[in-house]
Design an enzyme around this catalytic site. Structure first.
Site, PDB file in Angstrom:
ATOM      1  N   ASP A   1      28.118 -18.270   8.856  1.00 26.02           N
ATOM      2  CA  ASP A   1      27.022 -17.813   9.720  1.00 26.02           C
ATOM      3  C   ASP A   1      25.829 -17.300   8.923  1.00 26.02           C
ATOM      4  O   ASP A   1      25.352 -16.183   9.146  1.00 26.02           O
ATOM      5  CB  ASP A   1      27.510 -16.719  10.669  1.00 26.02           C
ATOM      6  CG  ASP A   1      28.767 -17.111  11.412  1.00 26.02           C
ATOM      7  OD1 ASP A   1      28.867 -18.274  11.836  1.00 26.02           O
ATOM      8  OD2 ASP A   1      29.654 -16.254  11.560  1.00 26.02           O
TER       9      ASP A   1
ATOM     10  N   GLU B   1      28.247 -21.773  20.826  1.00 30.86           N
ATOM     11  CA  GLU B   1      27.866 -20.431  20.398  1.00 30.86           C
ATOM     12  C   GLU B   1      26.735 -20.527  19.364  1.00 30.86           C
ATOM     13  O   GLU B   1      26.243 -21.612  19.059  1.00 30.86           O
ATOM     14  CB  GLU B   1      29.070 -19.708  19.796  1.00 30.86           C
ATOM     15  CG  GLU B   1      29.689 -20.436  18.603  1.00 30.86           C
ATOM     16  CD  GLU B   1      31.041 -19.881  18.208  1.00 30.86           C
ATOM     17  OE1 GLU B   1      31.543 -18.957  18.871  1.00 30.86           O
ATOM     18  OE2 GLU B   1      31.604 -20.381  17.209  1.00 30.86           O
TER      19      GLU B   1
END
EC number: 3.2.1.99
Length: 330
Positions: free
Chosen positions: A34, A200
């Site tokens: 991420d 997401e």
């Protein structure tokens, strides 16, 4: 109608045959998940922030590395009193009102007991971060999960915070007057995803070359370190996108479907997927590099040649928006 269907089929075939470039050199040894990236012009350094280690900080004088670990954003954990407040997720970095502003997630796997917090710094260096604590929170039974934050300053100067993972999708609310002040009711505007879709990591971005705002997100399953198997072929992480006229949507893919539609095949035009030695790319963020003057996407991926359960690594590519849709280039 027949022509329309044929055209769509040809577009789909062309997309499936698209050859994706490999990441630019210099980051293949940096293990992250991420990632979020920014540039400090005073220090003349790029900063990459990543999940775990209370948001690890890595710096380099060039996008091609080498990257150096500098420390953590919040080495003493977040002041948000939730499980997971010492294993922070999904950083999102921006520069707001003279301060570097980083959003982070507090949660545990598969839990809706989650919160998004924010910290600020004058430089992004370790030891300079002030934790402002919780911005929003979710609880079991809510339509959303309060993780994977992304901040955008819209054309009207208003701050918008996007968030969400699985459950009923990804949403966006307004912030005012400060970066930690919720200004509109949760869950806010529905941006993408629905009905438990494995989607997401929403990231809204407006390139200077286009009139559109682009809503990127990660779709599919992301095997973490220690995984014992991979999902079925094609079900792994990939980066998708839609575009819209304003930063709060609605966003549509290249087939004209709203990203909130629950249909098969799923909505979202594919930007990047598994190819060559790159498996399950996702967890993306995008920024305008002031050095090269180009749009840059960073993401994580797993080397296909590594054993199942291996760590993920930093990928960096430029994006070309000249067609009206983002294309990964080197």
């Amino acid at each position: 109608m027949r022509f329309s269907r044929l055209f769509v089929s040809l577009v789909s075939l062309a997309a499936s045959a698209l050859a994706y470039p490999n990441p630019i050199s210099g980051s293949s040894t940096l293990s992250v998940r991420d990632p979020s990236i920014w540039y400090n012009p005073s220090l003349q350094e790029y900063f990459v922030f990543a999940t775990n280690g209370n948001i690890g900080i890595f710096t380099s004088s060039a996008l091609t590395g080498p990257w150096t670990y500098r420390g953590a954003v919040l080495p003493n954990c977040s002041n948000i009193q939730l499980a997971g407040n010492c294993v922070l997720w999904a950083p999102d970095i921006n520069y707001i009102n003279g301060l570097y502003t980083l959003y982070y997630s507090v949660s545990t796997l598969s839990s809706q007991s989650s919160a998004i917090g924010v910290a600020t710094s004058p430089s992004m260096l370790p030891g300079t971060w002030t934790d402002l604590g919780q911005v929003i929170r979710s609880n079991p039974g809510d339509l959303f999960n309060a993780i994977d934050a992304n901040l955008i300053v819209d054309s009207d100067g208003g701050m918008k915070l996007a968030f969400g993972s699985w459950w009923n999708g990804m949403y966006q609310i307004g912030l005012w007057p400060g970066v930690n002040n919720e200004a509109s009711a949760l869950p806010g505007t529905h941006l993408a995803g629905a009905n438990g879709r494995s989607a997401e990591g929403v990231f809204v971005y407006k390139p200077s070359s286009q009139p559109y705002y682009y809503c990127f997100f990660s779709d599919g399953l992301s095997p973490g370190a220690g995984a014992t198997s991979y999902p079925a072929a094609g079900a792994e992480y990939k980066v998708r996108v839609g575009r819209g006229a304003v930063g709060q949507g609605p966003f549509y893919d290249s087939a004209g479907h709203p990203l909130t539609d629950d249909i098969s095949p799923p909505t979202g035009t594919i930007v990047l997927e598994s190819h060559d030695n790159i498996y399950a790319p996702g967890g993306q963020s995008v920024f305008r590099d002031p050095v090269s003057g180009r749009d840059v996407m960073v993401y994580h991926y797993i080397p296909k040649s590594n054993p199942v359960g291996s760590q993920s690594y930093l990928g960096i590519n430029y994006l070309d928006f000249s067609s009206g849709w983002p294309v990964v280039v080197t």
